[in-house]
Design an enzyme around this catalytic site. Structure first.
Site, PDB file in Angstrom:
ATOM      1  N   SER A 144      29.821  46.650  25.308  1.00 28.80           N
ATOM      2  CA  SER A 144      31.416  46.295  25.670  1.00 28.80           C
ATOM      3  C   SER A 144      31.264  45.340  26.779  1.00 28.80           C
ATOM      4  CB  SER A 144      31.766  47.503  25.825  1.00 28.80           C
ATOM      5  OG  SER A 144      31.530  48.489  26.710  1.00 28.80           O
ATOM      6  N   GLY A 145      32.813  45.088  27.275  1.00 27.68           N
ATOM      7  CA  GLY A 145      32.810  44.364  28.579  1.00 27.68           C
ATOM      8  C   GLY A 145      31.950  43.140  28.600  1.00 27.68           C
ATOM      9  N   ASP A 194      18.929  55.277  25.642  1.00 30.86           N
ATOM     10  CA  ASP A 194      19.091  55.241  27.369  1.00 30.86           C
ATOM     11  C   ASP A 194      18.085  54.171  27.745  1.00 30.86           C
ATOM     12  OD1 ASP A 194      19.341  55.629  29.968  1.00 30.86           O
ATOM     13  OD2 ASP A 194      18.624  57.610  29.913  1.00 30.86           O
ATOM     14  N   TYR A 199      36.230  48.404  47.403  1.00 30.40           N
ATOM     15  CA  TYR A 199      34.997  48.094  46.626  1.00 30.40           C
ATOM     16  C   TYR A 199      33.857  47.382  47.546  1.00 30.40           C
ATOM     17  CZ  TYR A 199      32.512  46.280  42.414  1.00 30.40           C
ATOM     18  OH  TYR A 199      31.517  46.464  41.511  1.00 30.40           O
TER      19      TYR A 199
HETATM   20  P1  NAI Z   1      31.272  48.331  30.042  1.00 27.18           P
HETATM   21  O1  NAI Z   1      31.659  49.749  30.457  1.00 27.18           O
HETATM   22  O2  NAI Z   1      32.238  47.509  29.362  1.00 27.18           O
HETATM   23  O3  NAI Z   1      29.702  48.040  29.691  1.00 27.18           O
HETATM   24  C1  NAI Z   1      28.772  48.902  30.072  1.00 27.18           C
HETATM   25  C2  NAI Z   1      27.718  48.851  28.919  1.00 27.18           C
HETATM   26  O4  NAI Z   1      26.558  49.529  29.430  1.00 27.18           O
HETATM   27  C3  NAI Z   1      28.061  49.394  27.891  1.00 27.18           C
HETATM   28  O5  NAI Z   1      27.409  48.431  26.771  1.00 27.18           O
HETATM   29  C4  NAI Z   1      27.374  50.613  27.867  1.00 27.18           C
HETATM   30  O6  NAI Z   1      27.050  51.130  26.343  1.00 27.18           O
HETATM   31  C5  NAI Z   1      26.247  50.288  28.562  1.00 27.18           C
HETATM   32  N1  NAI Z   1      25.538  51.573  28.964  1.00 27.18           N
HETATM   33  C6  NAI Z   1      25.937  52.445  30.022  1.00 27.18           C
HETATM   34  N2  NAI Z   1      24.859  53.433  30.307  1.00 27.18           N
HETATM   35  C7  NAI Z   1      23.784  52.952  29.542  1.00 27.18           C
HETATM   36  C8  NAI Z   1      22.544  53.669  29.549  1.00 27.18           C
HETATM   37  N3  NAI Z   1      22.207  54.711  30.048  1.00 27.18           N
HETATM   38  N4  NAI Z   1      21.778  53.029  28.427  1.00 27.18           N
HETATM   39  C9  NAI Z   1      22.021  51.898  27.930  1.00 27.18           C
HETATM   40  N5  NAI Z   1      23.368  51.436  27.833  1.00 27.18           N
HETATM   41  C10 NAI Z   1      24.099  51.938  28.827  1.00 27.18           C
HETATM   42  O7  NAI Z   1      31.324  47.665  31.763  1.00 27.18           O
HETATM   43  P2  NAI Z   1      31.529  46.206  32.300  1.00 27.18           P
HETATM   44  O8  NAI Z   1      32.731  46.144  33.311  1.00 27.18           O
HETATM   45  O9  NAI Z   1      31.101  45.189  31.337  1.00 27.18           O
HETATM   46  O10 NAI Z   1      30.459  46.216  33.540  1.00 27.18           O
HETATM   47  C11 NAI Z   1      28.997  45.387  33.081  1.00 27.18           C
HETATM   48  C12 NAI Z   1      28.914  44.955  34.560  1.00 27.18           C
HETATM   49  O11 NAI Z   1      29.725  43.975  34.947  1.00 27.18           O
HETATM   50  C13 NAI Z   1      28.650  45.961  35.619  1.00 27.18           C
HETATM   51  O12 NAI Z   1      27.518  45.549  36.645  1.00 27.18           O
HETATM   52  C14 NAI Z   1      30.217  45.773  36.219  1.00 27.18           C
HETATM   53  O13 NAI Z   1      29.966  46.021  37.824  1.00 27.18           O
HETATM   54  C15 NAI Z   1      30.046  44.275  36.392  1.00 27.18           C
HETATM   55  N6  NAI Z   1      31.513  43.645  36.644  1.00 27.18           N
HETATM   56  C16 NAI Z   1      32.703  44.424  36.134  1.00 27.18           C
HETATM   57  C17 NAI Z   1      33.978  43.757  36.312  1.00 27.18           C
HETATM   58  C18 NAI Z   1      35.019  44.372  35.809  1.00 27.18           C
HETATM   59  O14 NAI Z   1      36.240  44.071  36.461  1.00 27.18           O
HETATM   60  N7  NAI Z   1      35.020  45.106  34.930  1.00 27.18           N
HETATM   61  C19 NAI Z   1      34.123  42.763  37.492  1.00 27.18           C
HETATM   62  C20 NAI Z   1      32.765  42.105  37.914  1.00 27.18           C
HETATM   63  C21 NAI Z   1      31.620  42.682  37.434  1.00 27.18           C
HETATM   64 NA    NA Z   2      28.650  45.186  29.579  1.00 25.40          NA
END
Ligand code: NAI
Ligand code: NA
Length: 399
Positions: free
Chosen positions: A51-52, A112, A237
């Protein structure tokens, strides 16, 4: 069975598989329409792929010009008697199907990413079935917990300030309202635990392991994602627990960059725009800012989602140019449009006016909620939500 959105606070308890498929397809269509990544990676490992930003990275690299084969690691739940499963579970499946249709490899590991067993499985797969090496590792995990391998206990990250408490308002998506919230100051233990979970240590361990196992190709790159934001959000933040963890991540990129120099590779952090993801909706007191930001960026035609950000990052920063395009701190900045002075001036003006009564008009609450629903497969154009879902058939789908 008809699947309805069930939201508790800012957590979606249901996901719509057909809608997830459509959301993945929309991102694929965007990446294909750009087709702009030149000289990009061909063999990619994505940690946090479901995701994301991680999913958007995967889609951009496979469909946006690079034609990459990918391995995705994520932590998701499939259908069971308890429920239909998570959106990320279906994103993995429908991404793989679409990639395979175009002759690309898309291997999913659901487990994990912190566990040594998963690391070993990934390396074995790279060696045995993925051509032996990867030329890019994307680190996009977002989570609240990480097991301490020495004690088995969990480190828990927290969203707290450092120093003074901070009072602000947080969206409740379930009730469509803004609620008063206070971020409490973190203890030293809170700061350290957040750094353990969201800092660079696990990224470094992954890269070290992949190097030791000789599965990093000559010239291989790695990239992780960060956020900084404007000064108004610093107490929440950048100067809070998450920001400290991100500084650790930035420092780790410099360490890894030196380490990877031995194989002609590089490590970078890309600072991204504030977006609605499963992880970001949790950040307390951040809502007024993001609602006003969306409003202003849309008015200027500058709004981006995860896929727009990642397509731009790979095509204009990490690849394409002779050298990765970075700022004076060696950070890739795709938060440049968010932080433009004219954008921030307008956002600041709107933020002065926002109240819990008028936030749906002053800010872009509709757009925010729409993106939240779409993350979970709801409210997408072109999906017939009156059509029942056959949950038994879904159980047969493998990641
Ligand atoms: P998200 O929640 O959409 O994606 C997180 C991913 O990590 C998912 O695929 C999930 O399954 C995986 N995950 C979580 N725990 C896990 C584990 N123990 N083992 C394997 N997979 C695991 O999050 P998002 O927002 O895409 O975040 C990704 C990065 O981007 C982070 O470092 C976040 O800080 C950064 N970011 C996010 C922003 C935002 O506004 N959403 C802005 C700038 C940076
Ligand atoms: Na992600």
């Amino acid at each position: 069975m008809l699947i309805e959105p069930v939201i508790k606070g800012v957590v979606a308890r249901t996901a719509h598989p057909e809608g997830c498929k459509k959301a993945v397809q929309n991102q694929i269509d965007f990446a294909k329409s750009k087709n702009s990544i030149v000289g990009g990676a061909k063999k990619v490992l994505i940690l946090g792929a479901s995701s994301g930003f991680g999913l958007a990275s995967r889609i951009a690299l496979t469909f946006g010009g690079s034609a990459a084969d990918t391995i995705g690691v994520s932590f998701e739940r499939g259908p069971s008697d308890k429920g239909v499963g998570t959106a990320g579970w279906y994103n993995n499946i429908y991404f793989r199907e679409a990639a395979e249709k175009e002759g690309r490899i898309a291997k999913n590991f659901v487990g994990d990413a912190f566990s040594p067993a998963v690391r070993q499985q990934v390396v074995d797969y790279i060696r045995d079935e993925f051509g032996g090496q990867v030329d890019l590792v994307v680190y996009s995990l977002a989570t609240g917990v990480r097991p301490n391998p020495e004690t088995g206990e969990m480190w828990r990250s927290c969203l707290k300030t450092v120093g003074e408490p901070f009072a602000g308002q947080t969206v409740n998506i379930e009730k469509d309202c803004l609620e008063e919230s206070v971020l409490e100051p973190a203890s030293q233990a809170d700061i350290e635990a957040t750094e353990k979970v969201m800092g660079g240590e696990d990224w470094q361990e992954w890269i070290q392991f992949l190097l030791d196992q000789d599965v990093m190709a000559k010239g291989a790159k790695t990239v992780a994602y960060s956020y900084i934001g404007p000064e108004v959000t610093y107490p929440i933040y950048h100067h809070g627990t998450l920001g400290i963890a991100k500084k650790h991540l930035h420092a780790t990129s410099d360490v890894l960059n030196e380490q990877l120099a031995s194989i002609g590779g590089t490590a970078h952090v890309s600072v991204c725009k504030a977006l609605v993801t499963k992880a970001s909706v949790f950040i307390p007191a951040f809502s007024p800012y993001i609602l006003c930001l969306f409003k202003v960026m849309k008015q200027h035609g500058l709004h981006e989602g995860c896929i727009e950000q990642m397509q731009r990052m790979f095509s204009e920063h990490l690849y394409g140019a002779e050298q990765t395009v970075v700022d004076s701190n060696r950070l890739i900045r795709v938060d440049d449009w968010e932080l433009r002075a004219d954008i921030q001036a307008e956002v600041a003006k709107l933020m002065e006016q926002v109240t819990s009564e008028n936030f749906t008009e002053i800010g872009d609450y509709q757009g925010y909620k729409q993106e939240f629903l779409e993350l979970n497969g709801f409210a997408l154009n072109g999906v017939d939500y009156q059509q029942g879902t056959d949950v038994e058939a879904l159980k047969a789908l493998q990641p």
